[in-house]
Design an enzyme around this catalytic site. Sequence first.
Site, PDB file in Angstrom:
ATOM      1  N   ASP A  63      -2.813 -14.186 -39.523  1.00 35.75           N
ATOM      2  CA  ASP A  63      -2.004 -13.147 -40.165  1.00 35.75           C
ATOM      3  C   ASP A  63      -2.101 -13.177 -41.681  1.00 35.75           C
ATOM      4  OD1 ASP A  63      -0.665 -15.591 -40.296  1.00 35.75           O
ATOM      5  OD2 ASP A  63       0.912 -14.990 -38.917  1.00 35.75           O
ATOM      6  N   ASN A 132      12.492 -18.383 -34.725  1.00 34.65           N
ATOM      7  CA  ASN A 132      12.910 -17.408 -33.711  1.00 34.65           C
ATOM      8  C   ASN A 132      11.929 -17.331 -32.545  1.00 34.65           C
ATOM      9  OD1 ASN A 132      10.730 -16.168 -34.841  1.00 34.65           O
ATOM     10  ND2 ASN A 132      11.800 -14.329 -35.540  1.00 34.65           N
ATOM     11  N   HIS A 134       8.602 -16.887 -32.840  1.00 34.92           N
ATOM     12  CA  HIS A 134       7.399 -16.075 -33.047  1.00 34.92           C
ATOM     13  C   HIS A 134       6.142 -16.951 -33.069  1.00 34.92           C
ATOM     14  CE1 HIS A 134       7.775 -16.218 -37.764  1.00 34.92           C
ATOM     15  NE2 HIS A 134       6.967 -17.167 -37.350  1.00 34.92           N
ATOM     16  N   GLU A 139       6.867 -10.974 -33.572  1.00 35.05           N
ATOM     17  CA  GLU A 139       8.299 -11.230 -33.649  1.00 35.05           C
ATOM     18  C   GLU A 139       8.988 -10.878 -32.322  1.00 35.05           C
ATOM     19  OE1 GLU A 139       9.127 -12.951 -36.113  1.00 35.05           O
ATOM     20  OE2 GLU A 139       9.298 -11.868 -37.993  1.00 35.05           O
TER      21      GLU A 139
HETATM   22  C1  F6R Z   1       1.480 -18.688 -39.848  1.00 40.52           C
HETATM   23  C2  F6R Z   1       2.142 -18.092 -38.704  1.00 40.52           C
HETATM   24  C3  F6R Z   1       3.554 -18.414 -38.344  1.00 40.52           C
HETATM   25  C4  F6R Z   1       3.957 -19.868 -38.573  1.00 40.52           C
HETATM   26  C5  F6R Z   1       5.426 -20.079 -38.218  1.00 40.52           C
HETATM   27  C6  F6R Z   1       5.869 -21.491 -38.531  1.00 40.52           C
HETATM   28  O1  F6R Z   1       0.153 -18.218 -39.971  1.00 40.52           O
HETATM   29  O2  F6R Z   1       1.529 -17.314 -38.055  1.00 40.52           O
HETATM   30  O3  F6R Z   1       3.749 -18.083 -36.987  1.00 40.52           O
HETATM   31  O4  F6R Z   1       3.140 -20.700 -37.789  1.00 40.52           O
HETATM   32  O5  F6R Z   1       6.215 -19.176 -38.935  1.00 40.52           O
HETATM   33  O6  F6R Z   1       5.858 -21.676 -39.909  1.00 40.52           O
HETATM   34  P1  F6R Z   1       6.136 -23.105 -40.560  1.00 40.52           P
HETATM   35  O7  F6R Z   1       4.995 -23.969 -40.203  1.00 40.52           O
HETATM   36  O8  F6R Z   1       6.194 -22.833 -42.044  1.00 40.52           O
HETATM   37  O9  F6R Z   1       7.433 -23.579 -39.993  1.00 40.52           O
END
Ligand code: F6R
Length: 236
Positions: A63, A132, A134, A139
Amino acid sequence: MRIIHAKNKEEMSKIAAQIFIEQVTNKPDSLLGLATGGTPVGLYDELGKSGCDFSRVTSVNLDEYAGLPGENENSYRYFMNDNLFRKINIKLENTNVPCGTAEDLQAECKRYSALLNKLGTRDIQLLGIGPNGHIGFCEPDTELFATCSVVDLTESTIQANARFYNDISEVPRQALSMGVKEIMDAKHIVLIAEGAGKKEILKKACFGKITTQVPASLLQLHPNVTVIEATGLEEE
Ligand code: F6R
């Protein structure tokens, strides 16, 4: 799902790094799906120290924020260059991140989906998990995008990401993200999670009902998922 319990973030990172190093050693032209965020930083450090040869590897990221150019230090392109690509011998032209500043974001999503199709099935897809549930920026919702899409970030995600900005108002509200079908199109999915704050959502993802309200729970349907966790998760 194979769940590996690590003692702490360091151990989680080392175990995950070993999986990537074995993959690239056994198949030097591997296609790797990569993630950003706080969780993979230690893993990327380990890969940087490993001396593993990434010269024939191709990568695709999950992403990118809408509106942020690659030179912006909060963009995921910047993150990848800084945390991984400059530390290993991957060719920058073989690394792919959606372009957050494309004039037509829908067209950019189509281009990225076409690129994923052209590159074929990823050997490994790395994932983190959002507070959450995701994965990528898919989401929680009543329905999920199958292919790369422009997504509205939820309040939970905006708040979780505010730690990287001076002010929450600066956090982008939209992102381009691989869709669930594309995320799942990998031979092996490696999900890493650490910190007690992720324990409950990880429990739902691994052992709870399969629901689009916890996108990571869909991983229960994938035949080859390895979860490496340092959240204190207990087996059900
Ligand atoms: C990042 C992504 C997100 C993160 C998730 C966890 O490319 O796609 O899904 O993996 O938000 O983020 P952290 O590691 O910062 O807790």
